[in-house]
Write a protein that holds these residues in place. Structure first.
Motif, short mmCIF file in Angstrom:
data_model
loop_
_atom_site.label_atom_id
_atom_site.label_comp_id
_atom_site.label_asym_id
_atom_site.label_seq_id
_atom_site.Cartn_x
_atom_site.Cartn_y
_atom_site.Cartn_z
N ASP A 103 -23.41 -32.98 -1.05
CA ASP A 103 -23.64 -32.05 0.05
C ASP A 103 -23.86 -30.65 -0.50
N PRO A 104 -24.66 -29.85 0.18
CA PRO A 104 -24.94 -28.50 -0.32
C PRO A 104 -23.80 -27.51 -0.14
N ASP A 105 -22.64 -27.97 0.31
CA ASP A 105 -21.52 -27.05 0.50
C ASP A 105 -20.63 -26.92 -0.74
N HIS A 106 -21.05 -27.50 -1.87
CA HIS A 106 -20.28 -27.39 -3.11
C HIS A 106 -20.54 -26.03 -3.77
N LEU A 107 -19.48 -25.36 -4.20
CA LEU A 107 -19.63 -24.15 -5.00
C LEU A 107 -19.98 -24.57 -6.42
N TYR A 108 -20.58 -23.67 -7.17
CA TYR A 108 -20.99 -23.99 -8.53
C TYR A 108 -20.97 -22.72 -9.38
N PHE A 130 -22.88 -21.40 -13.27
CA PHE A 130 -23.66 -21.62 -14.48
C PHE A 130 -23.05 -20.75 -15.57
N SER A 131 -22.97 -21.29 -16.77
CA SER A 131 -22.47 -20.48 -17.88
C SER A 131 -23.28 -20.79 -19.13
N TYR A 132 -23.44 -19.78 -19.96
CA TYR A 132 -24.16 -19.93 -21.23
C TYR A 132 -23.71 -18.83 -22.17
N LYS A 133 -24.08 -18.97 -23.42
CA LYS A 133 -23.80 -17.95 -24.44
C LYS A 133 -25.05 -17.10 -24.63
N ASP A 134 -24.86 -15.78 -24.61
CA ASP A 134 -26.01 -14.91 -24.86
C ASP A 134 -26.29 -14.84 -26.36
N ARG A 135 -27.27 -14.05 -26.74
CA ARG A 135 -27.67 -14.02 -28.16
C ARG A 135 -26.61 -13.42 -29.07
N PHE A 136 -25.59 -12.80 -28.48
CA PHE A 136 -24.48 -12.25 -29.26
C PHE A 136 -23.28 -13.18 -29.26
N GLY A 137 -23.41 -14.34 -28.62
CA GLY A 137 -22.33 -15.31 -28.58
C GLY A 137 -21.32 -15.07 -27.47
N ARG A 138 -21.61 -14.12 -26.58
CA ARG A 138 -20.72 -13.83 -25.46
C ARG A 138 -21.00 -14.81 -24.32
N SER A 139 -19.94 -15.21 -23.65
CA SER A 139 -20.09 -16.10 -22.49
C SER A 139 -20.59 -15.29 -21.29
N VAL A 140 -21.58 -15.85 -20.61
CA VAL A 140 -22.13 -15.25 -19.40
C VAL A 140 -21.97 -16.27 -18.28
N GLU A 141 -21.49 -15.82 -17.13
CA GLU A 141 -21.32 -16.71 -15.99
C GLU A 141 -22.11 -16.18 -14.80
N ILE A 142 -22.73 -17.11 -14.09
CA ILE A 142 -23.48 -16.79 -12.89
C ILE A 142 -22.94 -17.71 -11.80
N HIS A 143 -22.49 -17.12 -10.70
CA HIS A 143 -21.76 -17.88 -9.68
C HIS A 143 -22.56 -18.09 -8.41
N HIS A 144 -22.11 -19.07 -7.63
CA HIS A 144 -22.63 -19.34 -6.29
C HIS A 144 -22.62 -18.02 -5.51
N PRO A 145 -23.63 -17.77 -4.68
CA PRO A 145 -23.68 -16.50 -3.94
C PRO A 145 -22.41 -16.19 -3.13
N TYR A 146 -21.72 -17.22 -2.61
CA TYR A 146 -20.51 -16.98 -1.82
C TYR A 146 -19.33 -16.54 -2.67
N SER A 147 -19.33 -16.90 -3.96
CA SER A 147 -18.18 -16.55 -4.80
C SER A 147 -18.51 -15.50 -5.85
N ALA A 148 -19.76 -15.08 -5.96
CA ALA A 148 -20.15 -14.11 -6.99
C ALA A 148 -19.39 -12.80 -6.83
N GLY A 149 -19.08 -12.39 -5.61
CA GLY A 149 -18.35 -11.15 -5.39
C GLY A 149 -16.92 -11.19 -5.90
N ASP A 150 -16.37 -12.38 -6.08
CA ASP A 150 -15.01 -12.53 -6.59
C ASP A 150 -14.95 -12.37 -8.10
N PHE A 151 -16.09 -12.32 -8.76
CA PHE A 151 -16.16 -12.23 -10.21
C PHE A 151 -17.08 -11.08 -10.58
N ASP A 152 -16.95 -10.61 -11.79
CA ASP A 152 -17.85 -9.57 -12.29
C ASP A 152 -19.06 -10.26 -12.90
#
Length: 93
Positions: A38-43, A45-67
């Protein structure tokens, strides 16, 4: 297009092809649809940038809860990914 192999564990995976202009929100919708979720699941995405730092991209409903950015604002082509050649890509399953 970009080709992703998405896995839920051993033996349960799908290949998803999507254009670089698609948002990560659209990629998430394709993934959820491919697994009949169902499309109501939060999700997230995470990956490492070219400097090896973790980058996270969140569901639009929860993105405000994270930087972090919202999946609606980030395109697949805006990520540090390699683009595949469709003629050499494996067949979709």
């Amino acid at each position: 297009p970009h080709l992703f192999k998405v896995s839920l564990g051993a033996g349960c995976w799908r290949r998803i092809a999507i254009g670089g202009d698609a948002s990560l929100e659209e990629l998430a919708a394709a993934i959820l649809d491919a697994f009949s979720f169902d499309p109501d699941h939060l999700y997230r995405f995470s990956y490492k940038d070219r400097f090896g730092r973790s980058v996270e991209i969140h569901h639009p409903y929860s993105a405000g809860d994270f930087d972090s950015a919202s999946a609606a604002e980030v395109t697949v082509g805006g990520l540090p990914l390699y683009e595949c050649n469709p003629s050499s890509a494996p067949a979709m399953q």
